[in-house]
Design a protein around this motif. Sequence first.
Motif, PDB file in Angstrom:
ATOM      1  N   HIS A 218       0.840  -1.197   0.000  1.00 29.30           N
ATOM      2  CA  HIS A 218       0.000   0.000   0.000  1.00 29.30           C
ATOM      3  C   HIS A 218       0.875   1.246   0.000  1.00 29.30           C
ATOM      4  O   HIS A 218       1.843   1.337   0.753  1.00 29.30           O
ATOM      5  N   PHE A 224      -4.422   1.955   1.805  1.00 26.67           N
ATOM      6  CA  PHE A 224      -5.000   0.883   2.612  1.00 26.67           C
ATOM      7  C   PHE A 224      -6.311   1.362   3.222  1.00 26.67           C
ATOM      8  O   PHE A 224      -6.413   2.487   3.708  1.00 26.67           O
ATOM      9  N   SER A 254      -6.540   1.836  12.759  1.00 26.97           N
ATOM     10  CA  SER A 254      -5.903   0.519  12.721  1.00 26.97           C
ATOM     11  C   SER A 254      -5.135   0.316  11.416  1.00 26.97           C
ATOM     12  O   SER A 254      -5.650   0.593  10.333  1.00 26.97           O
ATOM     13  N   GLU A 256      -3.797  -2.822  11.051  1.00 26.63           N
ATOM     14  CA  GLU A 256      -3.705  -4.285  11.097  1.00 26.63           C
ATOM     15  C   GLU A 256      -3.876  -4.883   9.704  1.00 26.63           C
ATOM     16  O   GLU A 256      -4.757  -4.472   8.942  1.00 26.63           O
ATOM     17  N   ASP A 257      -2.980  -5.821   9.364  1.00 26.49           N
ATOM     18  CA  ASP A 257      -2.983  -6.532   8.073  1.00 26.49           C
ATOM     19  C   ASP A 257      -2.594  -5.640   6.898  1.00 26.49           C
ATOM     20  O   ASP A 257      -2.735  -6.052   5.738  1.00 26.49           O
ATOM     21  N   SER A 258      -2.098  -4.443   7.152  1.00 25.12           N
ATOM     22  CA  SER A 258      -1.712  -3.544   6.054  1.00 25.12           C
ATOM     23  C   SER A 258      -0.269  -3.746   5.617  1.00 25.12           C
ATOM     24  O   SER A 258       0.095  -3.434   4.480  1.00 25.12           O
ATOM     25  N   GLY A 259       0.571  -4.224   6.534  1.00 24.31           N
ATOM     26  CA  GLY A 259       2.001  -4.295   6.245  1.00 24.31           C
ATOM     27  C   GLY A 259       2.681  -2.940   6.304  1.00 24.31           C
ATOM     28  O   GLY A 259       3.866  -2.824   5.955  1.00 24.31           O
ATOM     29  N   ASP A 393      -0.069  -1.977  15.841  1.00 25.35           N
ATOM     30  CA  ASP A 393      -0.659  -1.789  14.518  1.00 25.35           C
ATOM     31  C   ASP A 393      -1.721  -0.687  14.524  1.00 25.35           C
ATOM     32  O   ASP A 393      -2.850  -0.871  14.054  1.00 25.35           O
ATOM     33  N   ARG A 427     -14.081   2.807   7.284  1.00 23.31           N
ATOM     34  CA  ARG A 427     -12.740   2.704   6.713  1.00 23.31           C
ATOM     35  C   ARG A 427     -12.275   4.022   6.102  1.00 23.31           C
ATOM     36  O   ARG A 427     -13.067   4.795   5.566  1.00 23.31           O
TER      37      ARG A 427
END
Length: 591
Positions: A218, A224, A254, A256-259, A393, A427
């Motif tokens: 991203h 993201f 958050s 989280e899970d974005s890298g 995160d 989001r």
Amino acid sequence: MLGRLTDGLDGAGLWWLSGYAAGLARGQALQGRPASAALPAAETAPSQILTIVYGSQTGNAKRVAEKLAAQSEAAGVTVRLLRADAYPTRELKDEKQLYIVISTQGEGDPPDDAIGLVEFIRGRRAPKLPQLKFAVLGLGDSSYPQFCEIGRVLDERLAELGATRLFERGEADLDIDSVAAPWLQRAVEEAKTLATVQPQHSATVTPLRPLQATAPAHDRDRPFAAELLAAHRLTAPGGLRTPAGRDVRHFEISLEDSGLHYQPGDALGLWPQNPPALVDEVLATLKLAGDTAVKVGDDEHSLREWLSGKRELTRLSRPFLAAHAGRSGDDGLKALLDAGNREAMARLFDEQQVIDLLRRHPADWDAEALVSALRPMAPRLYSIASSQKQVGDEVHLTVAHVEYDFDGQTRWGTASNFLSRTAEGERLPVYIEPNERFRLPTDASRDIIMIGPGTGVAPFRAFVQERAEIGAAGRNWLFFGNPHFRTDFLYQLEWQRAVRDGQLQRIDLAFSRDQAQKIYVQHRIRENGRDVYDWLESGAHVYVCGAIAMGKDVHAALLDVVAEHGGKSREDAADYLSQLQQQGRYARDVY
């Protein structure tokens, strides 16, 4: 060994290493020194080295310069890429090919990383440059009167010093690619033409190129979708300007899970949406249907989609003003444009949004022409107010919510309104914008002085968190200011806890409206000048974050402090601060 050398370097670091290696080869060619026994002799003529220098405040010039470097190397040109504050000015007299990509901020100011280079080129120490061939790409914002001023200044000054301009400078507005893409194409063509053919039977040194590191999933072009975890107001009602007071909010998002990873000093980029009420108002004023399909280039969307998230409605631009003046036939607008009155233009851009221009100076617009004339939506950058070592995160922001009345109508800031309309659990499209210029000292035993009034305190919350997590031995000193102690002391309890726990050794406050005489952070700096100078002399780093005008006032205060307590002339005090900047010990993040 090469793997260990490059381990952990990001894209910018790898580009720097590439440029550094090319610079070593160039230095050998210039000085006639024998090459290392570990490498074949380098007989590449100096004219074969293309130097690309960038000055960037928000990362746009850096991105363009990196693209130019990649395209040039792909075309077989030997390149070194340098940030402006890393460019050795002593080498300018020997430079043969130079491209400068540089932004202008505020009222015609250079980006912080280019202040030294700009001052050098403009100053009396700049050498004559009859051997130099150059080109300049300026980046700017046409809502400011001195659009691309620094690009113009450098372009004209280099020519004045005897350098040969390869082609006309580019001046890119927020729609950067429309100007940058053809400029880059021309730049690469010229660089290829100028590249000298290697002499036969000579060994060569191949410059290091960026390794094919894994690109983040991203980024600016692929944001993201991050969940908003929490939001709350930091200021109390009843403060400055309106009965509701200043509205500054804290957001927790958050990753989280974005890298995605960030360091203190970095910014979070946010792609916002315009306020729906404002979109409705524009459509109603122009009597246009929101479901009209509009195609611009390869993109096709409904007019409402264009106006909601793909075009700016809260920022005027000079091109749109000129287009509207032509359509409206308004003599006043035409006179304003023709006169080039910078003050009047700046006032109009500061006070009015697109809807105000449409209402005050009626004109007919069709959907396609409107979308084509409006400037593209730009992401907003916010200094990150958290340390990832502490919050994991997550990423935290400190944002002033912009809402005010103009001509009896409510007006908003784009991104702050977008954030305020976002409910917890929804989001937000975000990415990380690194800021290598605004980093904590690598030596954690160094002291730091942080100057951040208002929302400029955000990165210093991250600094203090980070230093606490790593157990830094250096002392932390914060200067903070805002209008009122009772309503505007952002993160008050956190700072008090940090002082109690020994994570913040000093805090000096300036609440400007709590007494008859206004007091700002620059006054506190002067009051504590002896200690500020002693900290600097002991190796402290100083950081400034906030509005451009504040940054200038703080700089003036630091000059006074160094001159008075260091026993220096104004010129020597200026040189002292310039040296701190060059050493990375005086960093600013102003906007």
